[in-house]
Write an enzyme that holds these catalytic residues in place. Structure first.
Site, mmCIF file in Angstrom:
data_model
loop_
_atom_site.group_PDB
_atom_site.id
_atom_site.type_symbol
_atom_site.label_atom_id
_atom_site.label_comp_id
_atom_site.label_asym_id
_atom_site.label_seq_id
_atom_site.Cartn_x
_atom_site.Cartn_y
_atom_site.Cartn_z
ATOM 1 C CE LYS A 22 -1.703 1.479 4.130
ATOM 2 N NZ LYS A 22 -1.419 2.858 4.540
ATOM 3 C CG ASN A 23 2.217 2.723 3.557
ATOM 4 O OD1 ASN A 23 1.068 3.083 3.297
ATOM 5 N ND2 ASN A 23 2.610 2.425 4.795
ATOM 6 C CB CYS A 116 -4.100 5.903 11.104
ATOM 7 S SG CYS A 116 -4.547 4.376 10.300
ATOM 8 C CG ASP A 305 3.316 1.107 9.687
ATOM 9 O OD1 ASP A 305 3.016 1.964 10.543
ATOM 10 O OD2 ASP A 305 3.554 1.388 8.497
ATOM 11 N NE ARG A 396 -7.077 4.479 5.705
ATOM 12 C CZ ARG A 396 -6.112 4.797 6.560
ATOM 13 N NH1 ARG A 396 -6.312 4.732 7.842
ATOM 14 N NH2 ARG A 396 -4.945 5.193 6.127
HETATM 15 C C1 EPZ Z 1 4.383 6.571 6.581
HETATM 16 O O1 EPZ Z 1 3.676 7.656 7.167
HETATM 17 C C2 EPZ Z 1 3.381 5.455 6.470
HETATM 18 N N1 EPZ Z 1 2.246 5.906 5.664
HETATM 19 C C3 EPZ Z 1 2.903 5.035 7.859
HETATM 20 O O2 EPZ Z 1 2.109 3.899 7.676
HETATM 21 C C4 EPZ Z 1 4.106 4.655 8.733
HETATM 22 O O3 EPZ Z 1 3.669 4.417 10.049
HETATM 23 C C5 EPZ Z 1 5.132 5.783 8.742
HETATM 24 O O4 EPZ Z 1 5.483 6.150 7.376
HETATM 25 C C6 EPZ Z 1 6.405 5.421 9.480
HETATM 26 O O5 EPZ Z 1 6.965 4.270 8.936
HETATM 27 C C7 EPZ Z 1 2.344 5.958 4.333
HETATM 28 O O6 EPZ Z 1 3.363 5.621 3.743
HETATM 29 C C8 EPZ Z 1 1.149 6.413 3.585
HETATM 30 P P1 EPZ Z 1 6.564 9.878 8.663
HETATM 31 P P2 EPZ Z 1 4.281 9.117 7.148
HETATM 32 O O7 EPZ Z 1 6.460 11.147 7.910
HETATM 33 O O8 EPZ Z 1 5.034 9.293 5.884
HETATM 34 C C9 EPZ Z 1 6.721 13.090 12.222
HETATM 35 C C10 EPZ Z 1 0.283 2.479 8.128
HETATM 36 O O9 EPZ Z 1 -0.201 1.898 9.128
HETATM 37 N N2 EPZ Z 1 6.662 14.095 11.142
HETATM 38 O O10 EPZ Z 1 7.795 9.065 8.531
HETATM 39 O O11 EPZ Z 1 3.205 10.034 7.472
HETATM 40 C C11 EPZ Z 1 5.372 12.404 12.387
HETATM 41 O O12 EPZ Z 1 4.497 13.167 13.174
HETATM 42 C C12 EPZ Z 1 0.839 3.848 8.259
HETATM 43 O O13 EPZ Z 1 0.328 1.989 6.982
HETATM 44 C C13 EPZ Z 1 6.855 15.425 11.457
HETATM 45 O O14 EPZ Z 1 7.072 15.785 12.609
HETATM 46 O O15 EPZ Z 1 5.306 8.978 8.345
HETATM 47 C C14 EPZ Z 1 5.776 11.081 13.005
HETATM 48 O O16 EPZ Z 1 5.913 11.223 14.376
HETATM 49 C C15 EPZ Z 1 0.325 4.695 9.296
HETATM 50 N N3 EPZ Z 1 6.785 16.353 10.461
HETATM 51 C C16 EPZ Z 1 7.130 10.786 12.371
HETATM 52 O O17 EPZ Z 1 7.591 12.035 11.855
HETATM 53 C C17 EPZ Z 1 6.543 16.008 9.162
HETATM 54 O O18 EPZ Z 1 6.506 16.891 8.294
HETATM 55 C C18 EPZ Z 1 7.097 9.757 11.231
HETATM 56 O O19 EPZ Z 1 6.283 10.230 10.182
HETATM 57 C C19 EPZ Z 1 6.368 14.652 8.846
HETATM 58 C C20 EPZ Z 1 6.425 13.696 9.854
#
Ligand code: EPZ
Length: 418
Positions: A22-23, A116, A305, A396
């Protein structure tokens, strides 16, 4: 809506096949819009997030045709620079439209993304990257607008190796002038998959899979054919299911390399695991498993995840385990429901202490995608019947999870009752 009804206690046996990731599929489908000709994408999982993204793209004028697990995407008719606000709010990955359209036509608008409810989920790092490349950003009443007459390559340091920000910056930088360097980039396999697709389209990207990515901007990209990598989180969920039910399962279509941190923990717990070119074989012949500690981290650390699924397995271990969640601030929402099923889990801030327990079936509610997967797993090992509601969260991210698990012996069925 619908519910899953599970009768626990059956060991899972046989072979289960993992779908495309998915991702990886979400950014790759969106990236198809950057080309000047159609792309053919294979092994796309048909999930709610994917269909919502395809609808967003169609409403913007892009042509998307889905048949089986194949998606044809033709960017020719793309005219609308604004993503449907209501749909965009439903999936986090809608923010990839910002990077794609900024690169392609210098303007994009969308509502701040949803997904989520596992934490604050800001997109400041994405916007910081766009700004460094020369874009102007406007945030107004939950709507993000990005615009640039020209994007210029730049050196960008990410304060945190965010998956989404790394992807969005790669997308925007692909057609910028000159070189972009991303330091402290995320290293997740889904980013490598996207970069492989972009490279076949004509992009020049080096260093993906490391924390230093270099992108040399090109003038145009052409459509390409690409097969999505297997979903390592879906695979990991089934591996945990096999371990949990004292089963013996071959999880087909997973790259063992992608699930290394899980394999390491399962080994430590005493499971028998064999890595094969076609997948991973897992057997629980020991019964009682060793307790282990887990700390979630960006790739190649233990994936957040898979944290909730692993926690269910730890309730069946011999001894106390500690789970520390460092990626998301609100990712223990499954714990209340697991405790209602008899688990003994105590949360203290970002840590959870898990003591051995016997789970019993109950009526439980899903709060987010991976929490939902954990409840299914708990139902598989619990005594009696488990009734899981709000399963749209699970749909989802897992393609036909009920049918796939039923195929290896799980007593699971779906009812369409509210
Ligand atoms: C991706 O989310 C995945 N989603 C998530 O999968 C996964 O949990 C996550 O990466 C970590 O592996 C998709 O790919 C669509 P991040 P993403 O930006 O890209 C902080 C699932 O269950 N952050 O690496 O949104 C954020 O708040 C899901 O399939 C900032 O502070 O994750 C978090 O604490 C849910 N500022 C951390 O970084 C930003 O601008 C990791 O977020 C961006 C992120």
């Amino acid at each position: 809506m619908g519910k899953y009804l599970i009768s626990g206690g059956t060991p899972l046996e046989g072979e289960i096949k993992v779908s495309g990731a998915k991702n990886a599929a979400l950014p790759i489908i969106t990236a198809g819009l950057m080309a000047n000709s159609p792309s053919k994408l294979l092994d796309i999982p048909m999930l709610r997030d994917v269909t919502n993204l395809c609808t967003i793209i169609s409403k913007m004028g892009g042509k998307v045709q889905c048949s089986g697990n194949q998606v044809m995407i033709d960017p020719a008719g793309l005219t609308e620079p604004e993503a449907d606000h209501e749909l965009a709010r439903k999936l986090r990955a809608s923010y990839y439209i910002l990077g794609v359209l900024l690169a392609k036509q210098g303007y994009a608008r969308t509502s701040l993304p949803g997904g989520c409810n596992i934490g604050n989920r800001p997109i400041d790092l994405h916007l910081k990257g766009f700004k460094a490349l020369g874009a102007e950003i406007r945030l107004d009443h939950g709507i993000v607008e990005v615009k640039a007459n020209k994007l210029q390559g730049e050196r960008i340091y990410l304060d945190y190796p965010s998956v989404g920000a790394t992807i969005n910056i790669i997308l925007a930088a692909c057609m910028a002038e000159g070189q972009t360097i991303i330091e402290n980039a995320a290293r997740e396999p889904e980013i490598v998959d996207l970069a492989n697709y972009l490279t076949v389209m004509g992009a020049q990207i080096k260093g993906v899979g490391t924390d230093l990515i270099k992108i040399e901007g090109v003038k145009a990209l052409k459509g390409a054919e690409h097969r999505i990598i297997p979903d390592r989180i879906e695979a990991g969920t089934y591996m945990v299911a096999a371990a949990l039910t004292r089963g013996e399962v071959f999880v087909r279509n997973v790259l063992a390399e992608h699930v290394k941190p899980l394999i390491a923990k399962l080994h430590e717990m005493g499971l028998e695991i064999r890595e094969d070119i076609a997948g991973v074989y897992i057997k629980n012949s020991k019964g009682k498993l060793k307790a282990v500690d887990i700390k979630t981290l960006p790739y190649p650390g233990f994936p957040t995840d898979l944290q909730s699924q692993m926690m269910v397995l730890l309730t069946q271990a011999d001894g106390t385990s500690l789970v520390i969640e460092t990626v998301w601030e609100n990712r223990f929402m499954h714990v209340d429901e697991l405790n209602r099923m008899g688990a003994d889990i105590k949360i203290d801030g970002h840590s959870a202490l898990i003591k051995p327990s016997h789970l019993t079936g109950a009526e439980v509610t899903v709060t987010d995608l991976r929490a939902g997967a954990a409840l299914i797993l708990a139902g598989l090992v619990a005594l009696g019947k488990t009734n899981i509601s709000e399963i749209y969260h699970i749909e989802r991210g897992y393609e036909n999870i009920d049918q796939k698990l039923a195929g290896i012996g799980a007593m699971i069925s779906k009812s369409n009752d509210q």
